[in-house]
Design an enzyme around this catalytic site. Structure first.
Site, PDB file in Angstrom:
ATOM      1  N   HIS A   1       4.955  -1.865   0.331  1.00  0.00           N
ATOM      2  CA  HIS A   1       5.071  -0.629   1.119  1.00  0.00           C
ATOM      3  C   HIS A   1       5.331  -0.979   2.598  1.00  0.00           C
ATOM      4  O   HIS A   1       4.983  -2.074   3.049  1.00  0.00           O
ATOM      5  CB  HIS A   1       3.760   0.158   0.955  1.00  0.00           C
TER       6      HIS A   1
ATOM      7  N   ASN B   1       4.011  -0.611   5.403  1.00  0.00           N
ATOM      8  CA  ASN B   1       2.990  -1.153   6.300  1.00  0.00           C
ATOM      9  C   ASN B   1       2.391  -2.467   5.831  1.00  0.00           C
ATOM     10  O   ASN B   1       1.592  -3.068   6.541  1.00  0.00           O
ATOM     11  CB  ASN B   1       1.850  -0.134   6.471  1.00  0.00           C
ATOM     12  N   LYS B   2       2.774  -2.943   4.653  1.00  0.00           N
ATOM     13  CA  LYS B   2       2.133  -4.144   4.116  1.00  0.00           C
ATOM     14  C   LYS B   2       2.684  -5.416   4.791  1.00  0.00           C
ATOM     15  O   LYS B   2       3.712  -5.372   5.454  1.00  0.00           O
ATOM     16  CB  LYS B   2       2.315  -4.189   2.591  1.00  0.00           C
ATOM     17  N   ASN B   3       2.002  -6.532   4.581  1.00  0.00           N
ATOM     18  CA  ASN B   3       2.382  -7.769   5.290  1.00  0.00           C
ATOM     19  C   ASN B   3       3.794  -8.225   4.952  1.00  0.00           C
ATOM     20  O   ASN B   3       4.446  -8.890   5.753  1.00  0.00           O
ATOM     21  CB  ASN B   3       1.399  -8.892   4.967  1.00  0.00           C
TER      22      ASN B   3
END
Ligand SMILES: *Cc1c(COP(=O)(O)O)cnc(C)c1O
Length: 373
Positions: free
Chosen positions: A181, A183-185
């Site tokens: 997604h 916002n993930k790393n």
């Protein structure tokens, strides 16, 4: 002091990646194809060669994993009370019963002892979450679940690049599910992947990824399962390949910034800092618990005051047991003291690799100023 707004998370898709995406867009093949294949094989190599499959998002992936493992009505799945809503929705969607357990106040993770107390005759699986990228203590959990015949489906949405005792999350254990997604790393805008040594599960998930379709000779096909559709696009996969190439570097930068927060905060009273972990912590986010009542304020006022100072603050997450979808289970705050407290007091502070060291100082100073106003 800079006046520019600092969000709590910000994805970076660099110019080089945008050029590479443009090439894919011009190539005549933009949905699942060679880029997905390359992304999967590079990600599998990163995870030490584990068999791996990409999906269009982790929520669909975890749900299909539960279905493929024939977990459904009458079965219980143990989940941490402090996690994103997907952790309970997927269990409900397959007709099974979610059994939330409390977490540690600082690590925000569940542990084997708490899980053991929640096991019943109906328990089929445990879905640990490596909260904010801090690995759950997996050795005792795997040992317990192996002895009790339970599957361990890791919700590794926060934990791409995290290491438990030096081993990458997803490179060992039962089943690990990642989210990509925005916002993930590691982001593909939306996306996910499963890593598992269980080849039968992997093949079941492959079938469930695309209509339950089996290819036949001569270009035709059969449909052997009324499945849904969860394939990743080549455009997304091309982004993922670049993100993977710089993942370790960006995770190191996250760790540096998180450690900067620890330095800036010292040992504050009435604020609970997150567990520090070790070099294996991927620092998906930096969330603190604030005793707002002590400071004579509440979270809403605090967030507005931070926002006025140009700083975005997130809330991760309301505990599962308070969600309307869990109402039928009559779960009580008293059974989840830590998750309840985290739910009331947590705020996520800005943390993303492109932040400057001075941004960390600016956030810490603004937080102090707002709370002591
Ligand atoms: C992001 C997230 C998910 C869902 O991932 P998607 O790819 O958005 O479906 C699941 N669990 C946790 C803990 C997450 O943070």
């Amino acid at each position: 002091m800079s006046a520019e707004f600092l969000p709590f998370a910000r994805p970076l898709i660099g110019a080089e990646t945008r050029r590479a995406v443009d090439e894919v867009l011009s190539s005549g093949w933009i949905t699942s194809g060679p880029q997905v294949e390359a992304f999967e094989s590079e990600l599998s190599a990163y995870l030490g060669g584990r068999p791996l499959l990409s999906y269009s998002h982790a929520t669909g992936l975890i749900e299909e994993a539960l279905r493929a493992l024939e977990i459904g009505p009458g079965d219980e799945v143990i989940v941490p009370d402090m996690t994103f809503a997907a952790g309970v929705n997927v269990v409900l969607r397959v007709g099974a019963t979610p059994v939330p357990v409390d977490v540690d106040l600082r690590s925000r993770n569940l542990d084997a002892a708490t899980v053991e107390r929640a096991i019943t005759r109906r328990t089929r699986a445990v879905m640990p979450v490596h909260f904010a990228g801090l690995p759950v203590a997996l050795d005792p959990l795997h040992e317990l679940c192996k002895a009790r015949g339970l599957r361990v489906i890791e919700d590794a949405a926060h934990a791409i690049g995290s290491r438990y005792r030096g081993r990458l999350i997803g490179s060992f254990g039962d089943v690990a599910c990642f989210s990509f997604h925005a916002n993930k790393n590691l982001t593909t805008i939306e996306g996910g992947a499963v890593a598992t040594a269980d080849e039968a599960l992997l093949e079941a998930l492959r079938l469930r990824r695309f209509h339950g379709q089996e290819k036949l000779a001569g270009g035709s096909y059969d449909i052997v399962l009324p499945a849904n559709k969860f394939n990743l696009t080549d455009v997304a996969a091309r982004i993922g390949r670049d993100q993977l190439a710089s993942l370790d570097e960006r995770n190191s930068r996250r760790r540096q910034l998180a450690w900067g927060y620890f330095e800036a905060f010292g040992d504050p009273e009435h604020i609970v800092l997150p567990a520090r972990g070790d070099e294996g912590h991927a620092w998906h986010m930096f969330a603190v618990c604030i005793d707002f009542e002590h400071f004579g304020t509440d979270r809403k006022t605090f967030r507005e005051a931070m926002h006025e100072r140009g700083i975005g603050v997130g809330v991760h997450y309301p505990p599962l047991h308070l969600l309307t979808v869990c109402r039928e289970f009559n779960l009580l705050d008293g059974d989840f003291p830590n998750a309840t407290r985290i739910g009331n007091e947590t705020v996520t502070l800005p943390l993303f690799p492109e932040m400057r060291d001075t941004d960390v100082e600016r956030v810490a100073a603004a937080l102090r100023e707002v709370l002591h106003a």
